[in-house]
Design a protein around this motif. Structure first.
Motif, PDB file in Angstrom:
ATOM      1  N   LEU A 137       0.991  -5.903   2.762  1.00 17.46           N
ATOM      2  CA  LEU A 137       2.191  -5.887   3.606  1.00 17.46           C
ATOM      3  C   LEU A 137       3.328  -5.258   2.810  1.00 17.46           C
ATOM      4  CD1 LEU A 137       2.054  -9.469   5.186  1.00 17.46           C
ATOM      5  CD2 LEU A 137       0.868  -7.377   5.885  1.00 17.46           C
ATOM      6  N   GLU A 138       3.875  -4.194   3.350  1.00 18.92           N
ATOM      7  CA  GLU A 138       4.990  -3.508   2.700  1.00 18.92           C
ATOM      8  C   GLU A 138       6.259  -3.683   3.529  1.00 18.92           C
ATOM      9  OE1 GLU A 138       5.127  -2.342  -0.170  1.00 18.92           O
ATOM     10  OE2 GLU A 138       3.175  -1.583  -0.811  1.00 18.92           O
ATOM     11  N   PHE A 139       7.400  -3.489   2.870  1.00 17.00           N
ATOM     12  CA  PHE A 139       8.683  -3.741   3.517  1.00 17.00           C
ATOM     13  C   PHE A 139       9.431  -2.464   3.880  1.00 17.00           C
ATOM     14  CE2 PHE A 139       7.432  -7.567   1.501  1.00 17.00           C
ATOM     15  CZ  PHE A 139       7.975  -8.593   2.252  1.00 17.00           C
ATOM     16  N   SER A 140       8.845  -1.316   3.596  1.00 17.61           N
ATOM     17  CA  SER A 140       9.491  -0.046   3.949  1.00 17.61           C
ATOM     18  C   SER A 140       8.436   0.999   4.294  1.00 17.61           C
ATOM     19  CB  SER A 140      10.365   0.469   2.800  1.00 17.61           C
ATOM     20  OG  SER A 140       9.574   0.981   1.749  1.00 17.61           O
ATOM     21  N   LYS A 187     -11.355  -1.685  -1.109  1.00 19.70           N
ATOM     22  CA  LYS A 187     -11.086  -3.020  -0.602  1.00 19.70           C
ATOM     23  C   LYS A 187      -9.790  -3.115   0.206  1.00 19.70           C
ATOM     24  CE  LYS A 187     -13.918  -5.770  -3.677  1.00 19.70           C
ATOM     25  NZ  LYS A 187     -14.037  -7.017  -4.454  1.00 19.70           N
ATOM     26  N   ILE A 188      -8.901  -2.160   0.030  1.00 20.81           N
ATOM     27  CA  ILE A 188      -7.660  -2.163   0.800  1.00 20.81           C
ATOM     28  C   ILE A 188      -7.964  -1.662   2.211  1.00 20.81           C
ATOM     29  CG2 ILE A 188      -5.328  -1.209   1.028  1.00 20.81           C
ATOM     30  CD1 ILE A 188      -5.207  -1.032  -2.017  1.00 20.81           C
ATOM     31  N   LYS A 189      -8.036  -2.592   3.164  1.00 21.55           N
ATOM     32  CA  LYS A 189      -8.437  -2.268   4.539  1.00 21.55           C
ATOM     33  C   LYS A 189      -7.247  -2.017   5.453  1.00 21.55           C
ATOM     34  CE  LYS A 189     -12.742  -2.952   3.432  1.00 21.55           C
ATOM     35  NZ  LYS A 189     -13.652  -1.812   3.244  1.00 21.55           N
ATOM     36  N   GLN A 190      -6.103  -2.659   5.165  1.00 27.96           N
ATOM     37  CA  GLN A 190      -4.932  -2.497   6.023  1.00 27.96           C
ATOM     38  C   GLN A 190      -3.668  -2.418   5.170  1.00 27.96           C
ATOM     39  OE1 GLN A 190      -4.907  -4.774  10.017  1.00 27.96           O
ATOM     40  NE2 GLN A 190      -5.952  -6.187   8.644  1.00 27.96           N
ATOM     41  N   ILE A 191      -2.751  -1.541   5.571  1.00 26.88           N
ATOM     42  CA  ILE A 191      -1.412  -1.481   4.970  1.00 26.88           C
ATOM     43  C   ILE A 191      -0.435  -1.547   6.138  1.00 26.88           C
ATOM     44  CG2 ILE A 191       0.186  -0.183   3.519  1.00 26.88           C
ATOM     45  CD1 ILE A 191      -2.269   1.279   2.351  1.00 26.88           C
ATOM     46  N   LEU A 192       0.275  -2.651   6.251  1.00 29.26           N
ATOM     47  CA  LEU A 192       1.118  -2.911   7.418  1.00 29.26           C
ATOM     48  C   LEU A 192       2.580  -3.118   7.022  1.00 29.26           C
ATOM     49  CD1 LEU A 192      -1.166  -5.514   9.238  1.00 29.26           C
ATOM     50  CD2 LEU A 192      -1.019  -3.050   9.712  1.00 29.26           C
ATOM     51  N   LYS A 193       3.452  -2.813   7.962  1.00 31.05           N
ATOM     52  CA  LYS A 193       4.882  -3.071   7.794  1.00 31.05           C
ATOM     53  C   LYS A 193       5.145  -4.542   8.102  1.00 31.05           C
ATOM     54  CE  LYS A 193       9.264  -1.337   7.630  1.00 31.05           C
ATOM     55  NZ  LYS A 193       9.732  -0.426   8.694  1.00 31.05           N
ATOM     56  N   CYS A 194       5.996  -5.175   7.297  1.00 27.28           N
ATOM     57  CA  CYS A 194       6.338  -6.568   7.587  1.00 27.28           C
ATOM     58  C   CYS A 194       7.848  -6.764   7.554  1.00 27.28           C
ATOM     59  CB  CYS A 194       5.634  -7.522   6.636  1.00 27.28           C
ATOM     60  SG  CYS A 194       6.278  -7.567   4.979  1.00 27.28           S
ATOM     61  N   ASP A 195       8.312  -7.762   8.278  1.00 35.32           N
ATOM     62  CA  ASP A 195       9.735  -8.063   8.414  1.00 35.32           C
ATOM     63  C   ASP A 195       9.887  -9.576   8.554  1.00 35.32           C
ATOM     64  OD1 ASP A 195      12.367  -8.384   9.070  1.00 35.32           O
ATOM     65  OD2 ASP A 195      12.351  -7.009  10.779  1.00 35.32           O
ATOM     66  N   PHE A 196      10.407 -10.224   7.534  1.00 34.92           N
ATOM     67  CA  PHE A 196      10.496 -11.681   7.530  1.00 34.92           C
ATOM     68  C   PHE A 196      11.662 -12.221   8.349  1.00 34.92           C
ATOM     69  CE2 PHE A 196       7.072 -11.761   4.612  1.00 34.92           C
ATOM     70  CZ  PHE A 196       6.619 -13.075   4.543  1.00 34.92           C
TER      71      PHE A 196
END
Length: 318
Positions: A137-140, A187-196
């Motif tokens: 989960l990335e923030f940008s 092994k990295i299957k998903q890279i998604l945007k996240c916003d807390f």
């Protein structure tokens, strides 16, 4: 100073090195050579006047009337010392602590979820072999793009091999660092945007609960106050299976960090508050490692860096 800082940043990744460096610059000066000289076996300097040749030869021979460049040498030493502190606390400390945390074998499973600062893989190298797949989960958008480029081995992808080489030495396995990176990519299957700020940080995607969540320094940056920190920790808890582990790195009594000319907030809190927050979020702390920070200068102010290995024993308090 600008040139020294930029050259230092340019060569630090390790992809610029070789037998010979040719320098052709204005005037008799050595400050720009200090950041790069250790990466080459020899240097040839091209000067544009006899006077400059004479002055530089005099400095090389330590002539009595040679220019005094000690102020630039001192600045370079301070710059490299600051970089070493950053490397020790932001890169090496997490890799060493994660390696120790997973070695007993009680942390493993199907899915590892990572939410950390910036585009980096060093912390994942220590734990990736214990999980079948990884969701990052990335923030940008910029971090998502950079990490996707690294996974795909893009031509302009970041070179992170220095961390891979260190992890390979630390683990003492038969894998080469190239093999270790390749296994992580798969092994990295998903890279998604996240916003807390959202109740579901990955909205509109609803992710299955993970076996382990890894969080590197990010909670201290995204929380504006203590209440927000606790609420964010509850959201992390809800992303984790009962009996799952949270591996979290943070900082005690920090105030700010800078990028360029911009100063950014870091949430200030102590160990007492942190323990209270973890209890409210449904965790029991199995291990806490605290290290006094040396990152106290005009760019960053941190009291201590810490690592927590926590077990989710119940759902977070409402």
């Amino acid at each position: 100073m600008f040139r020294m800082k930029e050259l230092h940043k340019a060569v630090t990744p390790g992809d610029i090195r070789g037998e010979a460096l040719i320098d052709m610059s204005v005037g008799c000066s050595i400050h720009h050579l200090l950041p790069v000289s250790e990466y080459f076996k020899e240097i040839t300097v091209l000067e544009f006047s006899d006077a400059c040749i004479k002055d530089l030869e005099d400095w090389v021979k330590k002539g009595d009337d040679a220019f005094d460049w000690s102020h630039t040498s001192k600045f370079m030493k301070e710059l490299q010392a600051t970089d070493k502190v950053y490397c020790d606390e932001v890169l090496m400390f997490p890799m060493k602590e994660l390696h120790k945390a997973v070695t007993p074998g009680d942390i493993r499973g199907e899915v590892l979820m990572d939410m950390s600062v910036g585009c980096s893989i060093h912390h994942l190298l220590a734990v990736s072999e214990y999980f079948k797949e990884i969701t990052v989960l990335e923030f940008s958008d910029a971090c998502i793009k950079d990490l996707e480029n690294w996974v795909k081995k893009g031509d302009d992808a970041f070179d992170l091999s220095h961390t891979s080489k260190f992890m390979t030495e630390l683990q003492g396995t038969s894998d080469t660092w190239e093999e270790k990176e390749e296994k992580l990519r798969k092994k990295i299957k998903q890279i998604l945007k996240c916003d807390f700020t959202k109740e579901n940080p990955t909205d509109p995607v609803v992710l299955p609960k993970a076996d382990c969540v890894l969080s590197l320094y990010v909670q201290d940056i995204i929380a504006k106050d203590h209440e927000t920190y606790i609420n964010n920790l509850k959201k992390v808890s809800r992303m984790l299976k009962p009996g799952g582990h949270l591996l979290l790195f943070g900082v005690f009594n920090a105030t700010f960090y800078t990028i360029g000319e911009d100063k950014f907030h870091i949430l200030k809190y102590n160990e007492e508050f942190m323990r209270k927050a973890f209890t409210i979020a449904g965790f029991v702390i199995k291990h806490l490692e605290v290290q006094e920070s040396q990152m106290r200068n005009e760019n960053v102010n941190v009291g201590h860096v810490f690592f927590i290995k926590a077990l989710k024993i119940k759902e977070a308090e409402v």
